[in-house]
Design a protein around this motif. Sequence first.
Motif, mmCIF file in Angstrom:
data_model
loop_
_atom_site.group_PDB
_atom_site.id
_atom_site.type_symbol
_atom_site.label_atom_id
_atom_site.label_comp_id
_atom_site.label_asym_id
_atom_site.label_seq_id
_atom_site.Cartn_x
_atom_site.Cartn_y
_atom_site.Cartn_z
ATOM 1 N N ALA A 1 -0.986 -7.015 -3.777
ATOM 2 C CA ALA A 1 0.148 -7.538 -4.532
ATOM 3 C C ALA A 1 -0.331 -8.457 -5.651
ATOM 4 N N GLY A 2 0.160 -8.205 -6.858
ATOM 5 C CA GLY A 2 -0.219 -8.979 -8.034
ATOM 6 C C GLY A 2 -1.254 -8.315 -8.906
ATOM 7 N N TYR B 1 9.304 -9.454 -4.154
ATOM 8 C CA TYR B 1 8.356 -8.934 -5.134
ATOM 9 C C TYR B 1 7.337 -10.018 -5.497
ATOM 10 N N PHE B 2 6.079 -9.627 -5.628
ATOM 11 C CA PHE B 2 5.055 -10.600 -5.987
ATOM 12 C C PHE B 2 5.349 -11.181 -7.366
ATOM 13 N N SER B 3 5.226 -12.522 -7.478
ATOM 14 C CA SER B 3 5.490 -13.155 -8.768
ATOM 15 C C SER B 3 4.652 -14.406 -8.992
ATOM 16 N N ASP B 4 3.655 -14.639 -8.143
ATOM 17 C CA ASP B 4 2.893 -15.885 -8.185
ATOM 18 C C ASP B 4 1.757 -15.788 -9.198
ATOM 19 N N VAL B 5 2.095 -15.897 -10.472
ATOM 20 C CA VAL B 5 1.101 -15.848 -11.540
ATOM 21 C C VAL B 5 0.960 -17.224 -12.167
ATOM 22 N N TYR C 1 -4.359 5.602 -0.570
ATOM 23 C CA TYR C 1 -4.223 5.517 0.883
ATOM 24 C C TYR C 1 -3.768 4.107 1.224
ATOM 25 N N ALA C 2 -2.595 4.013 1.843
ATOM 26 C CA ALA C 2 -2.010 2.722 2.204
ATOM 27 C C ALA C 2 -2.276 2.474 3.688
ATOM 28 N N GLY C 3 -3.327 1.753 3.978
ATOM 29 C CA GLY C 3 -3.732 1.549 5.358
ATOM 30 C C GLY C 3 -2.962 0.481 6.114
ATOM 31 N N GLY C 4 -2.138 -0.312 5.417
ATOM 32 C CA GLY C 4 -1.395 -1.356 6.085
ATOM 33 C C GLY C 4 -2.078 -2.709 5.975
ATOM 34 N N PRO C 5 -1.628 -3.699 6.738
ATOM 35 C CA PRO C 5 -0.703 -3.572 7.870
ATOM 36 C C PRO C 5 0.769 -3.451 7.482
ATOM 37 N N GLY C 6 1.136 -3.815 6.243
ATOM 38 C CA GLY C 6 2.533 -3.742 5.830
ATOM 39 C C GLY C 6 2.756 -2.666 4.786
ATOM 40 N N ARG C 7 3.972 -2.643 4.256
ATOM 41 C CA ARG C 7 4.307 -1.700 3.185
ATOM 42 C C ARG C 7 3.470 -1.955 1.946
ATOM 43 N N PHE C 8 3.248 -0.888 1.181
ATOM 44 C CA PHE C 8 2.586 -0.974 -0.120
ATOM 45 C C PHE C 8 3.565 -0.445 -1.156
ATOM 46 N N ARG C 9 3.851 -1.278 -2.185
ATOM 47 C CA ARG C 9 4.835 -0.878 -3.186
ATOM 48 C C ARG C 9 4.349 -1.289 -4.564
ATOM 49 N N TYR C 10 4.630 -0.440 -5.562
ATOM 50 C CA TYR C 10 4.260 -0.804 -6.925
ATOM 51 C C TYR C 10 5.319 -0.336 -7.913
ATOM 52 N N LEU D 1 3.681 -4.699 -6.263
ATOM 53 C CA LEU D 1 4.740 -5.646 -5.924
ATOM 54 C C LEU D 1 4.602 -6.191 -4.511
ATOM 55 N N GLU D 2 3.959 -5.422 -3.630
ATOM 56 C CA GLU D 2 3.923 -5.805 -2.219
ATOM 57 C C GLU D 2 2.781 -5.070 -1.528
ATOM 58 N N GLY D 3 2.098 -5.760 -0.619
ATOM 59 C CA GLY D 3 1.126 -5.117 0.246
ATOM 60 C C GLY D 3 -0.218 -4.880 -0.399
#
Length: 272
Positions: free
Chosen positions: A236-237, A6-10, A251-260, A219-221
């Motif tokens: 992410a973030g 999960y993104f956490s770089d704040v 629309y989640a075009g990639g290249p990886g997963r998109f999560r929130y 969280l990701e992508g």
Amino acid sequence: MTDSPYFSDVGGLPPQTQTLSSKAVFTTAYAVIPKSVMSDIVTSVLPHWSGTRAWILSRPLSGFAETFSQYIVEVKPGGGSVRPEPDRRAEAAIFVVEGEGSLTHEGVAHALRPGSFAYLPAGAAWSFANDGTVPIRFHWVRKAFKVVEGLDPPPAVFTHESDCAFDAMPGTDGRWGTTRFLDADDVRYDMHLNIVSFEPGASIPFMETHIMEHGLYVLEGKAVYRLNRDWVEVEAGDYMWLRSYCPQACYAGGPGRFRYLLYKDVNRHPDL
């Protein structure tokens, strides 16, 4: 810090050479708060918390989103609180994105790690401690619980994403779905905090327009998100804050997963 999906770089500060351009925007229907905004100079310290700072992403605003507040909280080793919540009306949902710690509820300690979720009913006795060696970061959603006469209050919940089912949307071959931390059919709860996931190429193929307010933290992508009349690229973030009835699609075009991480208010009549 521990490894986390999960993104956490704040935190930190941008260099003086950075340009002022940004996708940060606040409209009458939605706001986008990108990760670049979440620097050291916009943090808050909280009463009765030690070794702690918070990025307050949203708060109730008259005429906008009125049901909730959402924080990113960072607690240093040895920090925490034995009086974390000042408002006995407030319920809490917590989701950990980095580090380890413990949350004690009604005298029972629960270990936390990335992916841990906790729901704490309004008026619950709880405390939080970072008893590890690195900072812990988590999302904290606070909401004034809407009491319903004749309905029992909801119980506390402690779980982990890995222990929760992924529910695919019908007709998507599992490419778009939701991980729910609270029982969607339990009307005692008046809020949900879920994780929504898209595989590359998946989409919300219509303009959702509904009563629920939202906080969406990526969280990701990355993806493009339709907010009212605008397409906004998010990654992410980034955080999106939506008032009731704001049209939305994705629309989640990639290249990886998109999560929130998704907050929404549920299961109650509107106040009149």
